[in-house]
Design a protein around this motif. Structure first.
Motif, PDB file in Angstrom:
ATOM      1  N   PRO A  80      -9.799  54.978  16.837  1.00 42.21           N
ATOM      2  CA  PRO A  80     -10.771  54.836  15.750  1.00 42.21           C
ATOM      3  C   PRO A  80     -11.421  56.186  15.456  1.00 42.21           C
ATOM      4  O   PRO A  80     -11.473  57.066  16.328  1.00 42.21           O
ATOM      5  N   CYS A  81     -11.938  56.348  14.242  1.00 44.91           N
ATOM      6  CA  CYS A  81     -12.465  57.654  13.833  1.00 44.91           C
ATOM      7  C   CYS A  81     -13.767  58.033  14.525  1.00 44.91           C
ATOM      8  O   CYS A  81     -14.048  59.207  14.719  1.00 44.91           O
ATOM      9  N   GLY A  82     -14.585  57.042  14.870  1.00 49.69           N
ATOM     10  CA  GLY A  82     -15.862  57.329  15.511  1.00 49.69           C
ATOM     11  C   GLY A  82     -16.959  57.755  14.564  1.00 49.69           C
ATOM     12  O   GLY A  82     -18.087  58.003  14.986  1.00 49.69           O
ATOM     13  N   HIS A 141     -19.919  53.253  14.002  1.00 51.87           N
ATOM     14  CA  HIS A 141     -21.328  53.453  14.354  1.00 51.87           C
ATOM     15  C   HIS A 141     -22.013  52.152  14.731  1.00 51.87           C
ATOM     16  O   HIS A 141     -22.995  52.156  15.473  1.00 51.87           O
ATOM     17  N   ARG A 142     -21.505  51.030  14.241  1.00 52.79           N
ATOM     18  CA  ARG A 142     -22.060  49.719  14.584  1.00 52.79           C
ATOM     19  C   ARG A 142     -21.478  49.179  15.889  1.00 52.79           C
ATOM     20  O   ARG A 142     -21.844  48.088  16.325  1.00 52.79           O
ATOM     21  N   GLY A 143     -20.524  49.914  16.482  1.00 49.93           N
ATOM     22  CA  GLY A 143     -19.890  49.450  17.711  1.00 49.93           C
ATOM     23  C   GLY A 143     -18.674  48.570  17.453  1.00 49.93           C
ATOM     24  O   GLY A 143     -18.192  47.894  18.343  1.00 49.93           O
ATOM     25  N   TRP A 144     -18.189  48.590  16.231  1.00 44.79           N
ATOM     26  CA  TRP A 144     -17.043  47.749  15.844  1.00 44.79           C
ATOM     27  C   TRP A 144     -15.783  48.602  15.653  1.00 44.79           C
ATOM     28  O   TRP A 144     -15.033  48.414  14.695  1.00 44.79           O
TER      29      TRP A 144
END
Length: 140
Positions: free
Chosen positions: A76-78, A84-87
């Motif tokens: 994932p890009c991060g 940022h939401r943890g998803w």
């Protein structure tokens, strides 16, 4: 014939591939289905592998030469809203080894440290390559 990868840069590690497996994604890309439209031919497929770290880039922190690692197949890009939401498991910008960049059906491959996890003692390279499908975290 496959070119030897360049020296690892940044947080990359150069792996000597010890075992690699084929999954449904490899079969789909072979038929030019699903993810294949993202590939830049000729890709080196495979995102289920186990290997030994040969060299590391200057920004690696968790891994070092000589350890056995497995890969997490999705990166994932991060940086996006979902990450940022943890998803991160639904990140729209996720990259995959063997599709977005070369991977394990080569004797040597450079991969980012964030997708590498140390293999516990007692697990064979072949068994570990098969377990890569679970993306289980066997953290360093």
């Amino acid at each position: 014939m496959v070119d030897v990868p360049a020296e690892p840069r940044g947080d990359e590690a150069l792996l000597q591939v010890e075992a690699a497996g084929t999954c449904g994604t490899d079969l789909m890309t072979n038929k030019w289905e699903k993810f294949a439209h993202r590939m830049r031919p000729p890709p080196i497929l495979c995102h289920e592998l186990s290997g030994i770290v040969i060299k590391t880039g200057p920004e690696t922190r968790r891994i070092h030469p000589g350890i056995r690692v497995r890969i997490e197949s999705h990166l994932p890009c991060g940086n996006c809203y979902t990450c940022h939401r943890g998803w991160s498991h639904v990140c729209p910008n996720t990259l995959s080894q063997g599709i977005d960049f070369n991977s394990g059906f080569a004797p040597l491959v450079n991969l980012p440290e964030r997708c590498l996890w140390q293999v516990p003692e007692g697990i064979s390279n072949t068994a570990d390559a098969k377990m890569s499908r679970s993306d289980a975290d066997s953290s360093v």
